[in-house]
Design an enzyme around this catalytic site. Sequence first.
Site, mmCIF file in Angstrom:
data_model
loop_
_atom_site.group_PDB
_atom_site.id
_atom_site.type_symbol
_atom_site.label_atom_id
_atom_site.label_comp_id
_atom_site.label_asym_id
_atom_site.label_seq_id
_atom_site.Cartn_x
_atom_site.Cartn_y
_atom_site.Cartn_z
ATOM 1 N N ARG A 23 0.814 -1.216 0.000
ATOM 2 C CA ARG A 23 0.000 0.000 0.000
ATOM 3 C C ARG A 23 0.851 1.270 0.000
ATOM 4 O O ARG A 23 0.526 2.226 -0.714
ATOM 5 C CB ARG A 23 -0.973 -0.025 1.185
ATOM 6 C CG ARG A 23 -2.100 -1.046 1.015
ATOM 7 C CD ARG A 23 -3.033 -1.069 2.208
ATOM 8 N NE ARG A 23 -2.327 -1.465 3.432
ATOM 9 C CZ ARG A 23 -2.844 -1.378 4.644
ATOM 10 N NH1 ARG A 23 -4.070 -0.882 4.809
ATOM 11 N NH2 ARG A 23 -2.150 -1.771 5.691
ATOM 12 N N ASN A 41 -6.532 -2.898 2.031
ATOM 13 C CA ASN A 41 -6.429 -4.361 2.072
ATOM 14 C C ASN A 41 -7.819 -4.938 2.288
ATOM 15 O O ASN A 41 -8.630 -4.366 3.020
ATOM 16 C CB ASN A 41 -5.566 -4.836 3.249
ATOM 17 C CG ASN A 41 -4.077 -4.712 2.976
ATOM 18 O OD1 ASN A 41 -3.668 -4.561 1.833
ATOM 19 N ND2 ASN A 41 -3.279 -4.792 4.022
#
Length: 791
Positions: A23, A41
């Site tokens: 990320r 996520n």
Amino acid sequence: MQAEHNIRKLLRVTGLVQGVGFRPTVYRLALERGLSGFVYNDAAGVGIELEGAPEAVGGFAAALEKDCPPLARIDSIRQSDLPPTGETGFRIVESRGGAVTTAITPDAATCLECARDMFTPGNRRYRYAFTNCTHCGPRFTITRALPYDRPQTSMAPFRMCPACEAEYGDPLDRRFHAQPNACPECGPHLELWSADGERIDCGDVIERALALIRGGSILAVKGLGGFHLVCDAENAAAVARLRARKKRSEKPLAVMAGSVASARSLVELSELEEKTLRSRARPIVLARKKPGCDARLPGVAPGLSELGVMLPYTPLHLLFFHEAAGRPDGVEWLERAIPLVVVMTSANPGGEPLVIGNREALKRLSPIADYLLVHNRDILIRCDDSVVRVVAGAPRMVRRARGYTPEAVPLAFGGRPVLATGPWLKSTACLTRGGEAFLSQHIGDLSNASSCRALELAVEHLERLLEIRPETVAHDLHPDFFSTQLALRIERERGIARYAVQHHRAHIAAVMAEHRIASSALGLALDGVGLGTDGSAWGGELLIVSPAGFERRAHLLALPLPGGDRAAREPWRMAASVLWALGRAGEIAQRFPSMPGSGAMARLIENPRLTGRTTSMGRLFDAASALLGLCLEQRDEATAAMRLESAAAGVSARAAGKAWEIAPDGTLSLLPLFERLLEVPNDPQAVAQASADFHEGLAQALADWLLETGPSGLPVCFGGGCFLNRRLTVRLLELLEARGIRPLLPSRVPPGDGGVALGQAWCALMAQREGVPGPGDVLRTGASFTKNQSR
């Protein structure tokens, strides 16, 4: 381009993309491209919503694949259009739930940047034993379930201090959402205990622990996936004491060297062996000893030409070598030779599962260790060190565990989820999800209640981690194995289908699964033993494996197996069997006068009610080793075969005539090859030459057998533990490739029993697709050997 011309897309990324700095990479790339949106996520992987100029949004997937973080693996990126929202700025948002289709990465060795933090004076993590970031550290062994967030890990009890929180929350920091993130202020800590559990006060735990090791003590040291037993590898008395206390008289011990330079002082390393040694998995690598290695490391790997060596893979390991090197600043010292080599062997007394808990260690390891070096971060999943041997130009798994588990094996197709419970020795389980197969960590031999329970826990953890409930359970053909009994219980309790898979079919199917072969293949399976469909002990088989079943095309000549399982522990018995088959039974007693019962062995062999038959190649290696006087008894599996291969190290085979016979029905007899061993004098040089010649003759015989007996046009797969024999495998491949045949070997999973569960699962999936799941392979007669006769 004006904002009104912006576009918005949803990108769905699957693979190993959680807990690896994925990320933050998305965040950084989005900022660089002037994009707005968010990333998160969830159970399926990573979701990304992007809004901005069409060329910036359109090129994002390619940029992401190019800048993929080191521990990540992108399997797919699916894109779909969304209506623009006019959103500004880019955010990282909370994880979302749902059905799990992602996976967690294996534990990874400490990265160079974290090592730099540890060895830079003034850094707040200077010499901190739990330093990590998104590029390294524990994953699998500390995770209960997905998504991979701190509350789901054993780091949940450790509340981050403000400095760690700032790193954790900064998308541009290397420790952004590193779930095990900690420092000396807020994280786990080390303690040194006496064998009775008393905490030892000392100024520096590592300094004191190293002094104890150098003084000859044995330490139980808590690592990533369990405890190790550690001593000075150059201290003969300490090594002997460790062997005596652990009751491990023969099996080689692995060592840890502080650097590649240190390892090179002990073993020869090819470019590929060094690359494997340095990899983020940091397995034990079996490499050829240098002259003088045995003198320097007395008792570590006696009678063998190779040594198992590994590099430090945790901050704690690095601290030992940093102390031994005199506490140098920076990381340059990691490339220099370091004056310390330690035995680093799994702490699993009596063949039981690896010890993982502090109190458990006090109970089970105090009789072995003088001191315990522990910490207060729980190990949730036991996971032993992986072992790798480079064979035929590729790393081959001897034991697949830490650093590799639970990375999935991609399959040619998917189906309804299958659970495979594996074999008896080197047990693993396997669970499929769609087109992926997840093999558990190495469990070990199912010879005690603790190991059986460890298999059950591994199955439970895989199901929980992947959120999968299998619809079929696959298992070995032997009815008495615990793994088979577990499958029967699961079938009964859950009401799901069951599929039995013959052991050697599973060996070949594991290779087919790894190489994505979904049709038929010709398989050469060579191992110790497995129950055949006729109730006898197989182990040298030419099989045609198809989606619907298999055909036993041919096999090695069946020889007596005197004493059943005792023949696996006492190689001289198989040598006696060979002598009997050659019509030289009268020589048994004179060749093995010190072996109890040698005088009556011929009568035992001749009684078919007392002695079964086996086609096992593993037992033939035992026989050759015993006939050459290398190993008459073995307490640890494969000792005889390893000594036989080691004896031939560095010796060129002599050209010789044909020493095998192929019967009209395809049966291969190697008795002429054994007859040549009977005249070898008891001289080390002659024995070495004979061993080299035996391997050459065996390779020639197998190549001829496969070419003459096997059908052409099918892919050829090699499976079974005998293919970890480098000398045999390399020469056999050379002979076949010269005839235009390129056999396939496994590298993602072990060729031995550690890969059988994958093969079982693949057989069940193929049968599903064919619409003939049925009961699977059928045992036509009662088993003629016991559950323990599976070596």
